[in-house]
Design a protein around this motif. Structure first.
Motif, short mmCIF file in Angstrom:
data_model
loop_
_atom_site.label_atom_id
_atom_site.label_comp_id
_atom_site.label_asym_id
_atom_site.label_seq_id
_atom_site.Cartn_x
_atom_site.Cartn_y
_atom_site.Cartn_z
N MET A 1 0.85 -1.18 0.00
CA MET A 1 0.00 0.00 0.00
C MET A 1 0.89 1.24 0.00
O MET A 1 1.80 1.36 0.80
N SER A 2 0.63 2.13 -0.91
CA SER A 2 1.46 3.33 -0.99
C SER A 2 1.09 4.30 0.13
O SER A 2 -0.07 4.47 0.46
N ARG A 3 2.10 4.88 0.74
CA ARG A 3 1.86 5.81 1.83
C ARG A 3 2.31 7.20 1.38
O ARG A 3 3.25 7.76 1.93
N SER A 4 1.66 7.70 0.36
CA SER A 4 2.02 9.01 -0.16
C SER A 4 1.75 10.08 0.89
O SER A 4 0.69 10.11 1.50
N THR A 5 2.72 10.94 1.10
CA THR A 5 2.54 12.04 2.03
C THR A 5 2.36 13.35 1.26
O THR A 5 2.33 14.41 1.84
N GLU A 6 2.23 13.24 -0.04
CA GLU A 6 2.12 14.42 -0.87
C GLU A 6 0.68 14.61 -1.34
O GLU A 6 0.01 13.66 -1.73
N TRP A 7 0.21 15.85 -1.33
CA TRP A 7 -1.12 16.18 -1.85
C TRP A 7 -1.01 16.15 -3.37
O TRP A 7 -0.26 16.92 -3.96
N ILE A 8 -1.76 15.22 -4.00
CA ILE A 8 -1.69 15.06 -5.46
C ILE A 8 -3.09 15.22 -6.05
O ILE A 8 -3.85 14.24 -6.13
N PRO A 9 -3.45 16.43 -6.47
CA PRO A 9 -4.79 16.64 -7.05
C PRO A 9 -5.08 15.71 -8.23
O PRO A 9 -6.21 15.25 -8.39
N CYS B 1 -14.53 11.45 6.13
CA CYS B 1 -13.39 11.25 7.03
C CYS B 1 -12.51 10.16 6.43
O CYS B 1 -12.96 9.03 6.26
N ALA B 2 -11.28 10.52 6.07
CA ALA B 2 -10.40 9.59 5.37
C ALA B 2 -9.12 9.32 6.16
O ALA B 2 -8.83 10.00 7.13
N ARG B 3 -8.39 8.33 5.68
CA ARG B 3 -7.05 8.06 6.21
C ARG B 3 -6.06 8.70 5.26
O ARG B 3 -6.14 8.50 4.05
N GLY B 4 -5.13 9.45 5.83
CA GLY B 4 -4.13 10.09 4.99
C GLY B 4 -2.80 10.15 5.69
O GLY B 4 -2.67 9.72 6.84
N ASN B 5 -1.83 10.66 4.99
CA ASN B 5 -0.48 10.80 5.54
C ASN B 5 0.01 12.22 5.28
O ASN B 5 -0.29 12.80 4.24
N PHE B 6 0.75 12.73 6.23
CA PHE B 6 1.23 14.10 6.13
C PHE B 6 2.74 14.15 6.19
O PHE B 6 3.38 13.27 6.79
N ARG B 7 3.30 15.20 5.59
CA ARG B 7 4.73 15.49 5.73
C ARG B 7 4.86 16.99 5.97
O ARG B 7 4.33 17.80 5.21
N CYS B 8 5.55 17.34 7.02
CA CYS B 8 5.77 18.74 7.36
C CYS B 8 6.70 19.37 6.32
O CYS B 8 7.76 18.82 6.02
N ASP B 9 6.29 20.51 5.78
CA ASP B 9 7.12 21.21 4.80
C ASP B 9 8.37 21.82 5.43
O ASP B 9 9.33 22.12 4.74
N SER B 10 8.35 22.02 6.75
CA SER B 10 9.50 22.64 7.42
C SER B 10 10.54 21.61 7.86
O SER B 10 11.71 21.71 7.50
N CYS B 11 10.11 20.60 8.65
CA CYS B 11 11.07 19.66 9.21
C CYS B 11 11.04 18.28 8.54
O CYS B 11 11.83 17.41 8.88
N TYR B 12 10.11 18.08 7.61
CA TYR B 12 9.99 16.85 6.83
C TYR B 12 9.56 15.62 7.65
O TYR B 12 9.63 14.50 7.16
N ARG B 13 9.10 15.83 8.87
CA ARG B 13 8.55 14.70 9.63
C ARG B 13 7.29 14.23 8.92
O ARG B 13 6.59 15.02 8.30
#
Length: 178
Positions: A1-9, A59-71
């Protein structure tokens, strides 16, 4: 399963088209489009209601990446807001994903979520169910998986932090959904 942390319209646009035109999810001969509006709210004015606009918050499941610290971090409570209507053979869906702030940076910046293709399909199929019910007067089917909006795969996430959730701050989080 891909865990993309990027918003991809484009993932949403392509999946929307596939479900509409390859799988015939809304097989009524109307033309439907998906657009994005990153400032829309869940408020539908009387004027908008007269024009046929309806709201669905998913309400969905998603993944995030901080643009500042990349966590990166997963969330099982990512709000995706859809505003939709059907008018004279043309259906319009306007979507807004809500972001979350990084717990470590706490810079009041909301990072937009990334989603797996499976999660995007799940959200859009739920939306199409609402559209069939509210625009075409079909009975709503609740037979997907277990009839709830939760996925069958368990994702361990920390407790939802309302102070870091853009949707919570705006009062439209799915914290106590259904």
């Amino acid at each position: 399963m891909s865990r993309s942390t990027e918003w991809i319209p484009s993932l949403w646009l392509d999946t929307f088209s596939e479900l509409l035109y390859d799988d015939n999810e809304l097989d009524y001969g109307d033309q439907w489009t998906l657009n994005f509006n990153y400032s829309q709210t869940d408020v539908v004015t009387k004027e908008e209601r007269k024009k046929g606009w309806k709201i669905y918050a998913h309400c969905a499941r998603g993944n995030f990446r901080c643009d500042s610290c990349y966590r990166t971090w997963p969330s099982a409570r990512v709000v995706v807001l859809f505003r939709y209507r059907l008018q004279r053979g043309r259906g319009t869906v306007i979507m807004r994903p809500f972001g979350q702030s990084c717990r470590h940076c706490q810079d009041d910046e909301f990072d937009l979520p990334g989603f797996s293709k499976k999660e995007v399909e799940h959200a859009l199929l739920r939306l199409f169910g609402k559209i069939r019910k509210n625009c075409y007067n079909e009975e709503e089917e609740d037979d997907d998986d277990d009839g709830s909006s939760t996925c069958s795969t368990k994702v361990w996430t920390k407790p939802h932090e309302a102070g870091l959730c853009e949707a919570c701050i705006l009062g439209i989080c799915c914290q106590d959904e259904q």
